[in-house]
Design a protein around this motif. Sequence first.
Motif, mmCIF file in Angstrom:
data_model
loop_
_atom_site.group_PDB
_atom_site.id
_atom_site.type_symbol
_atom_site.label_atom_id
_atom_site.label_comp_id
_atom_site.label_asym_id
_atom_site.label_seq_id
_atom_site.Cartn_x
_atom_site.Cartn_y
_atom_site.Cartn_z
ATOM 1 N N PHE A 177 0.831 -1.203 0.000
ATOM 2 C CA PHE A 177 0.000 0.000 0.000
ATOM 3 C C PHE A 177 0.866 1.255 0.000
ATOM 4 N N THR A 178 1.861 1.278 0.930
ATOM 5 C CA THR A 178 2.705 2.467 1.050
ATOM 6 C C THR A 178 3.463 2.725 -0.248
ATOM 7 N N ASP A 179 3.900 1.655 -0.898
ATOM 8 C CA ASP A 179 4.677 1.819 -2.122
ATOM 9 C C ASP A 179 3.827 2.298 -3.292
ATOM 10 N N PHE A 180 2.629 1.789 -3.397
ATOM 11 C CA PHE A 180 1.910 2.000 -4.663
ATOM 12 C C PHE A 180 0.747 2.983 -4.601
ATOM 13 N N TYR A 181 0.289 3.399 -3.392
ATOM 14 C CA TYR A 181 -0.808 4.362 -3.391
ATOM 15 C C TYR A 181 -0.331 5.677 -3.991
ATOM 16 N N ASN A 182 0.815 6.145 -3.537
ATOM 17 C CA ASN A 182 1.457 7.292 -4.156
ATOM 18 C C ASN A 182 2.827 6.832 -4.602
ATOM 19 N N GLU A 183 2.926 6.498 -5.857
ATOM 20 C CA GLU A 183 4.159 5.873 -6.310
ATOM 21 C C GLU A 183 5.226 6.924 -6.552
ATOM 22 N N GLY A 184 6.322 6.842 -5.799
ATOM 23 C CA GLY A 184 7.436 7.775 -5.983
ATOM 24 C C GLY A 184 8.706 7.005 -6.219
ATOM 25 N N SER A 185 9.833 7.689 -6.059
ATOM 26 C CA SER A 185 11.099 7.016 -6.338
ATOM 27 C C SER A 185 11.363 5.906 -5.327
ATOM 28 N N HIS A 186 10.728 6.015 -4.122
ATOM 29 C CA HIS A 186 10.929 4.967 -3.124
ATOM 30 C C HIS A 186 10.295 3.643 -3.562
ATOM 31 N N SER A 187 9.382 3.709 -4.544
ATOM 32 C CA SER A 187 8.675 2.489 -4.954
ATOM 33 C C SER A 187 9.333 1.786 -6.132
ATOM 34 N N ALA A 188 10.405 2.364 -6.679
ATOM 35 C CA ALA A 188 10.976 1.810 -7.913
ATOM 36 C C ALA A 188 11.377 0.345 -7.738
ATOM 37 N N SER A 189 11.970 0.015 -6.580
ATOM 38 C CA SER A 189 12.396 -1.367 -6.355
ATOM 39 C C SER A 189 11.202 -2.310 -6.301
ATOM 40 N N SER A 190 10.133 -1.867 -5.635
ATOM 41 C CA SER A 190 8.926 -2.701 -5.565
ATOM 42 C C SER A 190 8.314 -2.873 -6.942
ATOM 43 N N ARG A 191 8.341 -1.794 -7.726
ATOM 44 C CA ARG A 191 7.810 -1.905 -9.088
ATOM 45 C C ARG A 191 8.631 -2.931 -9.867
ATOM 46 N N TYR A 192 9.966 -2.856 -9.702
ATOM 47 C CA TYR A 192 10.818 -3.843 -10.370
ATOM 48 C C TYR A 192 10.437 -5.253 -9.923
ATOM 49 N N LEU A 193 10.290 -5.417 -8.608
ATOM 50 C CA LEU A 193 10.050 -6.749 -8.049
ATOM 51 C C LEU A 193 8.724 -7.336 -8.527
ATOM 52 N N PHE A 194 7.648 -6.542 -8.424
ATOM 53 C CA PHE A 194 6.314 -7.096 -8.683
ATOM 54 C C PHE A 194 5.872 -6.990 -10.141
ATOM 55 N N PHE A 195 6.361 -5.953 -10.832
ATOM 56 C CA PHE A 195 5.852 -5.739 -12.185
ATOM 57 C C PHE A 195 6.946 -5.664 -13.242
ATOM 58 N N GLY A 196 8.196 -5.456 -12.817
ATOM 59 C CA GLY A 196 9.271 -5.281 -13.786
ATOM 60 C C GLY A 196 9.494 -3.808 -14.074
ATOM 61 N N ASP A 230 11.690 -1.167 -16.838
ATOM 62 C CA ASP A 230 12.502 -0.985 -18.052
ATOM 63 C C ASP A 230 12.806 -2.320 -18.744
ATOM 64 N N GLY A 231 11.843 -3.197 -18.784
ATOM 65 C CA GLY A 231 12.049 -4.465 -19.475
ATOM 66 C C GLY A 231 12.806 -5.511 -18.673
ATOM 67 N N HIS A 232 13.136 -5.201 -17.425
ATOM 68 C CA HIS A 232 13.811 -6.179 -16.566
ATOM 69 C C HIS A 232 12.827 -6.678 -15.521
ATOM 70 N N ALA A 233 12.688 -8.007 -15.421
ATOM 71 C CA ALA A 233 11.696 -8.540 -14.476
ATOM 72 C C ALA A 233 12.069 -9.943 -14.017
ATOM 73 N N ALA A 268 19.195 -3.303 -13.870
ATOM 74 C CA ALA A 268 19.809 -4.521 -14.410
ATOM 75 C C ALA A 268 19.191 -5.706 -13.691
ATOM 76 N N ASP A 269 19.387 -6.892 -14.232
ATOM 77 C CA ASP A 269 18.878 -8.101 -13.594
ATOM 78 C C ASP A 269 20.039 -8.876 -12.965
ATOM 79 N N TYR A 270 19.682 -9.741 -12.031
ATOM 80 C CA TYR A 270 20.665 -10.661 -11.464
ATOM 81 C C TYR A 270 20.073 -12.061 -11.481
ATOM 82 N N VAL A 271 20.824 -12.984 -12.030
ATOM 83 C CA VAL A 271 20.419 -14.389 -12.002
ATOM 84 C C VAL A 271 21.613 -15.180 -11.476
ATOM 85 N N PRO A 272 21.428 -15.965 -10.420
ATOM 86 C CA PRO A 272 22.562 -16.730 -9.904
ATOM 87 C C PRO A 272 23.066 -17.735 -10.946
#
Lengths: 421, 314
Positions: free
Chosen positions: A280-299, A301-304, A369-373
């Motif tokens: 909720f905190t990340d996505f109700y008002n999406e700011g720069s603090h939410s970028a990591s969560s956006r990456y995690l849940f939705f991807g 810049d094409g990285h997911a 960028a992405d990371y894959v072990p």
Amino acid sequence: MFKRMLERKPGGVVDFMLSAVGRLSRGGWLYWLWLVLLLGVMGNGGFHYLDQLRHGLMITGLSDQISWGFYIANFAFLVGIAASAVLLVIPAYIFHRQEVKDVVLLGEAVAVAAVITAMTFVMVDLGRPERFWHMIPGIGEFNFPVSLLSWDVLVLTGYLLLNLLIPFYILYCHFQGREPSFRVYFPWVLLAMFWAISIHTVTAFLFSANPARPFWHTALLGPRFIASAFVSGPALMIAALQIIRAVTRYPVSQKVMHMLALIMTIALQISLFFVIAELFTDFYNEGSHSASSRYLFFGLDGHAALRPWVWCALGLNLLAVLILMINPLRENMFFLNLACLLAFVGIWIEKGMALVVPGFIPTPLGEVADYVPTSAELMISGGIWAMGLLVFTLLAKMAIPIELAQRDRPAEAVAGAAATT
Amino acid sequence: MSTNPQPDQPLDQYRRGFLKKLGLVGGAAAATTLPAVGHPAWGGSTLGDAVGDFFQSHYKRMDPEEIEAALGRIERRAKKRLGVEIQVANTPPIPGVVFGYAINISKCQGYRRCVTACVEENNQGRDSQVQYIRVLQMDKGGMNLETSEHYYAPETVPVDGKFYLPVQCQQCDDPPCVKACPVQATWMEPDGIVVIDYNWCIGCRYCMAACPYWARHFNWSEPQIPAEALNPVTHYLGNRPRPRGVVEKCTFCIQRTRLGRQPACQEACPTGARVFGNLLDPDSEIRYVLENKTVFRLKEDLGTEPKFWYYTDV
């Protein structure tokens, strides 16, 4: 004087330790097969670790952008497993519940194995493991109390010692056929309880201490770590206790299973609530603090790379909590085991990779960028997990016969031994 | 102070002279007489040097003799691996100097000459492509780092509608990386430069997680530099060859600036966008910029107090 201490007199410390170690060489074919299997996986990991020593951490999928990955993810998860031993310690030593007291030593063995495994994950993550001594106070330069990492080293080492010391004393007393003295062990048990919470809090603070990483920089991280630890820890313990019950005649009460399952149910509900609060905190008002969560849940810049994993973790945890919340299902061992498996894997993803890696994405300069072990990383990690299982197996193998012998003694004999000491 | 380096004095001569005064050169010479084994098992060092490296103490705990021995080991290793004679200095900070940097982003055109000059000066691994400076191509009309382009490659720069923001170590006055390090392998020197003892770093990379400017880089493998590209004038805390498995960073070209020279990035900039100097000197250009331009710092809200400013002409 030393010579006298080292003499193997019956009932002495040396006799106790030698006979405990001696138990390790006695076992059925299943025991030996299990050991060979574990040693094989460890050997494979060790072989790949040699490769890492030779070529450096470049054999991993890590980069300057994502500089911590699979090793540290497993570390964070395992500290939680270690901390959750407190869930058996409190009812056993504080509330004197006999059925929990019966298995508390196994809980402490899980803690010891988990701490050793967690520490090994940090060791293999070091670029210069041979400089490990730089951390030892006195000969090194230990940056205490400023560095959170130095706190982590301290609390993990302390927790390891506590969880070796207390069972050692209790087993030694049982070996001698007497009941351990409450006054001797209780202060240490009390300390170990607070220490258990501290190891996981400090590990959470290690991450949340960094304003450079908004994804980790949240006060909720500590509570989230504790809540999810009280899911994954009991899940593992329920599985371990069933195996012990199947392969030995050790008394594992069904009541303990129910207690652990109930704790797990509540902790998983809280843990999921925390996830919702973060989302909720990340996505109700999406700011720069939410970028990591956006990456995690939705991807982003094409990285997911983590998107399928985190949704899978959420699904597993939701399914697990549904099973656990329905009483008849939770009391059915098949469904309980299924829920344990789902939640264990779910939390492993959520608190491991899905917590550590998105902290680095995007980088503080906005690069994605992405990371894959790599397979080498997975093999080394597999070896370390096998080592953890080996440590637990050997500890249980040493402790169980002593405990069984104590139970088989007539009560008068135990009371008599207590009176003479 | 007579031990202060003179800009025209060759580095090695300065160092030897400094140590001769302390009567220490003999001790270093004795160390060089160890048998040369030269087996690759010791990473291109002799067995004696490998053992010496292993037991080497923290930079701040070493006495002058131990430091001299450490410098000698680095020099011998470079000679052995690449056949290059390098000089590793240990020039102390100049009293009364704290370095600061300012960049005029109106002038920066995104040529990235600072980036290449930095790599050549500071002996970064060429295969690993470590770069201490990252020039961000930014959209005009905002300061959002997340929409910046890191790997821009148009025919010509500057591109319409873009401006350029070079980022490197901001030499924070309250550096989060220093707090993070569990073994005090990184610290702030009296002249304000945040340095790393590359022989003490254990490679845990917690400092990289703590840095808000992505200024720290890790040697995932042994840094490879062609012999002819190696800059032989080095400093222990700066551009001397780094080992594998440790973190490295911009040191404001400590090997140059402590001798009164400008950093390589400042010299290389063709537009004159870069201003570097002594913050404690009221007559310095950097002080002029801070007092007369409207300056800002990156991520000032994090409280790290960077000694690195940006300003514009308008």
